[in-house]
Design an enzyme around this catalytic site. Structure first.
Site, PDB file in Angstrom:
ATOM      1  N   THR A  24      -8.581  -5.821   3.977  1.00  0.00           N
ATOM      2  CA  THR A  24      -8.568  -4.914   2.831  1.00  0.00           C
ATOM      3  C   THR A  24      -9.633  -5.439   1.886  1.00  0.00           C
ATOM      4  O   THR A  24      -9.579  -6.600   1.470  1.00  0.00           O
ATOM      5  CB  THR A  24      -7.197  -4.927   2.125  1.00  0.00           C
ATOM      6  N   GLU A  63      -9.666  12.385   7.788  1.00  0.00           N
ATOM      7  CA  GLU A  63      -9.609  13.706   7.177  1.00  0.00           C
ATOM      8  C   GLU A  63     -10.976  14.401   7.190  1.00  0.00           C
ATOM      9  O   GLU A  63     -11.074  15.590   7.460  1.00  0.00           O
ATOM     10  CB  GLU A  63      -9.130  13.592   5.722  1.00  0.00           C
ATOM     11  N   GLN A  76      -2.526   2.391  15.012  1.00  0.00           N
ATOM     12  CA  GLN A  76      -1.452   2.909  14.155  1.00  0.00           C
ATOM     13  C   GLN A  76      -0.633   3.996  14.863  1.00  0.00           C
ATOM     14  O   GLN A  76       0.604   4.004  14.788  1.00  0.00           O
ATOM     15  CB  GLN A  76      -2.055   3.472  12.864  1.00  0.00           C
ATOM     16  N   GLU A 111     -10.175   3.746   4.022  1.00  0.00           N
ATOM     17  CA  GLU A 111      -9.389   4.555   3.087  1.00  0.00           C
ATOM     18  C   GLU A 111      -9.854   4.235   1.678  1.00  0.00           C
ATOM     19  O   GLU A 111      -9.833   3.075   1.255  1.00  0.00           O
ATOM     20  CB  GLU A 111      -7.882   4.277   3.247  1.00  0.00           C
ATOM     21  N   LYS A 159      -3.288  -2.022   9.928  1.00  0.00           N
ATOM     22  CA  LYS A 159      -3.747  -2.217   8.550  1.00  0.00           C
ATOM     23  C   LYS A 159      -4.011  -3.681   8.247  1.00  0.00           C
ATOM     24  O   LYS A 159      -4.261  -4.046   7.100  1.00  0.00           O
ATOM     25  CB  LYS A 159      -2.678  -1.699   7.580  1.00  0.00           C
ATOM     26  N   ASP A 193       0.840  -1.193   0.000  1.00  0.00           N
ATOM     27  CA  ASP A 193       0.000   0.000   0.000  1.00  0.00           C
ATOM     28  C   ASP A 193       0.876   1.244   0.000  1.00  0.00           C
ATOM     29  O   ASP A 193       1.948   1.265   0.608  1.00  0.00           O
ATOM     30  CB  ASP A 193      -0.920  -0.013   1.224  1.00  0.00           C
ATOM     31  N   ARG A 227      -6.834   3.710  13.415  1.00  0.00           N
ATOM     32  CA  ARG A 227      -5.989   4.896  13.610  1.00  0.00           C
ATOM     33  C   ARG A 227      -5.312   4.924  14.972  1.00  0.00           C
ATOM     34  O   ARG A 227      -4.179   5.414  15.092  1.00  0.00           O
ATOM     35  CB  ARG A 227      -6.821   6.168  13.438  1.00  0.00           C
ATOM     36  N   ARG A 285       1.731  17.085  12.261  1.00  0.00           N
ATOM     37  CA  ARG A 285       3.002  17.821  12.337  1.00  0.00           C
ATOM     38  C   ARG A 285       2.843  19.302  12.039  1.00  0.00           C
ATOM     39  O   ARG A 285       3.810  20.043  12.088  1.00  0.00           O
ATOM     40  CB  ARG A 285       4.013  17.220  11.342  1.00  0.00           C
ATOM     41  N   HIS A 294      -4.098  14.035   0.469  1.00  0.00           N
ATOM     42  CA  HIS A 294      -4.184  13.154   1.647  1.00  0.00           C
ATOM     43  C   HIS A 294      -2.954  13.323   2.539  1.00  0.00           C
ATOM     44  O   HIS A 294      -3.066  13.502   3.752  1.00  0.00           O
ATOM     45  CB  HIS A 294      -4.313  11.692   1.200  1.00  0.00           C
ATOM     46  N   GLU A 326      -9.371   3.883  -1.996  1.00  0.00           N
ATOM     47  CA  GLU A 326      -8.198   3.692  -2.848  1.00  0.00           C
ATOM     48  C   GLU A 326      -8.577   2.928  -4.117  1.00  0.00           C
ATOM     49  O   GLU A 326      -9.645   2.319  -4.199  1.00  0.00           O
ATOM     50  CB  GLU A 326      -7.110   2.873  -2.110  1.00  0.00           C
ATOM     51  N   ASP A 359      -8.812   0.254   2.211  1.00  0.00           N
ATOM     52  CA  ASP A 359      -7.747  -0.109   3.149  1.00  0.00           C
ATOM     53  C   ASP A 359      -8.221   0.263   4.564  1.00  0.00           C
ATOM     54  O   ASP A 359      -7.917   1.325   5.081  1.00  0.00           O
ATOM     55  CB  ASP A 359      -6.476   0.660   2.761  1.00  0.00           C
TER      56      ASP A 359
END
Ligand code: MN
Length: 421
Positions: A256, A362, A239, A198, A252, A125, A236, A141, A132, A200, A232
């Site tokens: 999937t 998001e 992770q 996610e 993850k 992946d 969170r 950050r 994103h 994708e 995916d």
């Protein structure tokens, strides 16, 4: 390219996802019977396993459609893929005199069960949508340092799990994992509290590459058999605690989900578009000899248990900064061979606006701005028994290329086989 007319009337409807131009590859069964390879056309599926057995289709000096996966066909390479496509055009085009010999191999799509279309040999992946990466990076950050310094130079990826790739319609269970509280709080083992999706695309590798032999972007593009929709699923909170320094692991691994039809590269060729401008310029080995992105509209629908479906995002695959061909070429640079059935997740596809974001992380900005589903229902992350459905289309003037749905329901967590609080 205009619509290619078929004697199967439903295939000629401009809104039908499976016109003669498409011919996507799947695996189906009827009433619990054996699994066969099939090709979708209009509102039907054509049993190409039975047609090969009957001598109507021959792609090699041996049977390749006699097993419930497309890997053997994929391994034959582009000349055989084109041969199959041309054979099917001959059988299914309007005015074909082979109409009567083919009819017996058709089944209504409404009467078949669909299975994983290929054996997934490995799953990788990526993290390749600028919007994103900018969104997620800003959350963690700040906007100034959102993109890691390598992001504009190489397609960042990780090696995932092939064993938990499942076909649309397969339910999954909320995972347990190590969750870390704030500051000095000790980690605890508990059901994931921030489970997400996610949006994708997945690229399916057809022909292999050799150990120790990197491939060019053009060679990589030619190796790709086709594309699927891909969700995916992502934990969170698991992770956030586990991902440094080696990247996502259990976050993850739960599942999937992919759509049941592999839409071939040939069907998508008319929808090729150039990628967004890359700045700074990429290293020469990542240069594309032509347009390698695709104009594919994507949407995600969330259906709470007992509630109405709500479309929560709409975006387009053309937004990706790195194409699947570039990702595949980069994947071979250190010498690892790619095999038929290798699956490459594009990375979350997010667009520029809030309603183009490809994950709840998001859309609800890390839980700070819960998403309003209407009727007083909100979501920061997925709740038990939520159904998530991905859809995608490439639209021409008079026909549509569809992928079928990529759907799954998040069922409640199952207790692990040891005592928990
Ligand atoms: Mn992903």
């Amino acid at each position: 390219m205009p619509l290619l007319s078929s004697w199967i009337e439903a295939a000629n409807d401009p809104a039908c996802p499976f016109p003669l131009n498409n011919l996507p590859c799947g695996v189906f069964s009827v009433a619990g019977g054996p699994r066969h390879c099939g090709v979708a056309i209009g509102d039907q599926v054509l049993d190409v396993t039975a047609m090969e057995r009957a001598g109507l289709i021959s792609l090699a000096d041996r049977a390749v459609l006699d097993r419930p996966e497309w890997n053997a066909v994929m391994a034959l390479g582009p000349a055989a893929w084109t041969r199959l496509r041309n054979l099917l055009f001959g059988f299914l085009r309007a005015g074909s005199d082979l109409h009567s010999s083919v009819s017996r191999y058709l089944h209504p799509l409404s009467a078949v069960e669909l299975h994983l279309p290929f054996s997934v040999t490995e799953f990788t992946d990526f993290y390749a949508s600028h919007h994103h990466a900018q969104n997620v990076g800003t959350m963690f950050r700040g906007a100034e340092n959102a993109l890691p310094p390598n992001w504009r130079h190489l397609p960042i990826g990780y090696n995932g799990r092939a064993s938990s790739v499942v076909v649309s319609g397969t339910d999954l269970h909320r995972p347990w994992g190590q969750l870390k509280g704030p500051n000095d709080a000790a980690p605890r083992f508990a059901p994931c509290e921030r489970f997400d999706f996610e949006l994708e695309m997945g690229a399916v590798v057809g022909t292999p590459s050799r150990l120790g032999r990197p491939v060019t972007v053009a060679q990589a593009d030619a190796m790709i058999f086709g594309y699927v929709l891909l969700n995916d699923w992502s934990a969170r909170d698991i992770q956030a605690w586990e991902y440094q320094p080696l990247g996502p692991f259990q976050a993850k691994a739960t599942a999937t989900t992919i759509s049941p039809w592999i839409v071939t590269r040939a069907a998508l060729d008319p929808f090729r578009v150039a990628a967004p401008e890359r700045e700074p310029e990429l290293l020469p080995y990542l240069h594309e000899p032509g347009p390698m992105n695709y104009d594919i509209e994507l949407e995600v629908e969330l259906t709470p248990q007992g509630g109405a479906p709500v479309v929560i995002t709409r975006t387009n695959y053309r937004e990706m900064y790195y194409s699947a061909a570039q990702q595949l070429a980069h994947h071979t640079t250190a010498g690892a061979p790619m095999r038929p059935g290798d699956l490459l997740g594009s990375g979350t596809v997010s667009g520029p606006e809030r309603d183009n974001r490809g994950s709840l992380l998001e859309l609800a900005w890390g839980g700070k701005e819960p998403l309003d589903l209407g009727g007083g229902v909100t979501r920061s992350f997925l709740e038990d028994n939520d159904r998530l459905t991905l859809r995608g289309w490439a639209r021409a003037e008079d026909y549509t290329i569809g992928f079928g749905e990529c759907s799954g329901i998040l069922r409640p967590a199952i207790a692990p086989p040891w005592p928990v609080d």
